[in-house]
Design a protein around this motif. Sequence first.
Motif, PDB file in Angstrom:
ATOM      1  N   ARG A 249      78.013  36.512  73.084  1.00 42.04           N
ATOM      2  CA  ARG A 249      79.298  36.578  72.911  1.00 42.04           C
ATOM      3  C   ARG A 249      79.939  38.047  73.289  1.00 42.04           C
ATOM      4  N   PRO A 250      81.097  38.131  73.876  1.00 36.12           N
ATOM      5  CA  PRO A 250      81.711  39.138  74.070  1.00 36.12           C
ATOM      6  C   PRO A 250      82.676  39.816  73.324  1.00 36.12           C
TER       7      PRO A 250
ATOM      8  N   THR B 130      81.345  31.516  81.065  1.00 33.81           N
ATOM      9  CA  THR B 130      80.364  32.405  80.430  1.00 33.81           C
ATOM     10  C   THR B 130      80.617  32.349  78.738  1.00 33.81           C
ATOM     11  N   VAL B 131      81.897  32.272  78.437  1.00 33.14           N
ATOM     12  CA  VAL B 131      82.130  32.165  76.998  1.00 33.14           C
ATOM     13  C   VAL B 131      81.696  30.681  76.363  1.00 33.14           C
ATOM     14  N   LEU B 132      82.052  29.676  76.941  1.00 37.85           N
ATOM     15  CA  LEU B 132      81.747  28.298  76.702  1.00 37.85           C
ATOM     16  C   LEU B 132      80.364  28.187  76.418  1.00 37.85           C
TER      17      LEU B 132
ATOM     18  N   HIS C 218      89.823  23.343  80.617  1.00 45.26           N
ATOM     19  CA  HIS C 218      89.017  23.468  79.729  1.00 45.26           C
ATOM     20  C   HIS C 218      89.477  24.165  78.401  1.00 45.26           C
ATOM     21  N   VAL C 219      90.964  24.338  78.671  1.00 43.27           N
ATOM     22  CA  VAL C 219      91.579  25.145  77.787  1.00 43.27           C
ATOM     23  C   VAL C 219      91.441  24.777  76.069  1.00 43.27           C
ATOM     24  N   GLU C 220      91.465  23.402  76.064  1.00 47.16           N
ATOM     25  CA  GLU C 220      91.148  22.953  74.396  1.00 47.16           C
ATOM     26  C   GLU C 220      89.692  23.150  73.997  1.00 47.16           C
ATOM     27  N   ASP C 221      88.683  23.207  74.920  1.00 55.52           N
ATOM     28  CA  ASP C 221      87.417  23.743  74.607  1.00 55.52           C
ATOM     29  C   ASP C 221      87.354  25.083  74.373  1.00 55.52           C
ATOM     30  N   LEU C 222      88.018  25.817  75.292  1.00 57.70           N
ATOM     31  CA  LEU C 222      88.080  27.336  74.832  1.00 57.70           C
ATOM     32  C   LEU C 222      88.792  27.563  73.554  1.00 57.70           C
TER      33      LEU C 222
END
Length: 292
Positions: free
Chosen positions: A132-133, A125-127, A216-220
């Motif tokens: 935006r939360p 959802t965030v990506l 996907h940690v780096e993307d986040l």
Amino acid sequence: MSTPRFLKLPPGVRRTTIETSRGPFAALEALPGSGVPERRPALLVPGLTGSKEDFLAVLQTLAASGRRVVSIDMRGQYESIGPDDESAYTRAALGEDLTALLETLGPDPVHLVGHSFGGLVSRETVLADRVRPASLTLMSSGPCAVTGQAATKAQSLRDAVPQLGMQAIWEIALEPDYTGRGLEPEIVAFIKARTLGNSETGLACMANEILTSPDHVEDLAKHCADTSLRTLVLYGENDDVWEPAAQAAMAERLNASKVVIPGAAHSPAWDAPETTATALTAFWNQAEHPCR
């Protein structure tokens, strides 16, 4: 677990349905004692075999800080309707559902909390960045697919559901296990209703999703840095799904806040509700007023 908290709603907590552009979602909703929220709302998302009731022990405390707090059944879980279409249960599709829920719970930005598989969905959802939360909390959730014993359990679920069906799985494996633990009959009855209420297609597909999730940690991390989204990694010190060390490393990679709940395992909201609620409230307050 001598008190069946899953079955008794605390004062100020009610069952409801959240209508969204992507359909209805069964929910538990808690409001402040005054009935008038003064702070930003929060959305709590359960894990693979969980439901909105997994957060029941923290809802009242979280709402007491002046918020509307909503926990949901994701699409196909327990009391939320789910189709037989496998494409409805990808991480991306479930993430779109959360986007619709964030839009509905607005207009103020909403604090998003994803537990376990719900954390992987919340990351989607965030990506996607359509809404935006106010903040993101990854609760007992890891950087990528589960491994070890957790993976074995997910594989067994994924493979057994299409072959046997949940009724047979309940009778052969789950019911003997739960009754053997000495759980009260009404708790076993609830777990049975929840287990058989799940979409079988949804369970099998979500089990596959938790087994195949990429890192996907780096993307986040980049997204959070670019958008100033505050992130919290919260987990029990005895978590047995994702290793605590892996979650700590993820928090460092995200430059996120980190809270380790003493004595808790994979379900801090159940194992240590007051400690968990206090940590969430403090984080949310700080996210709303970062200069304080």
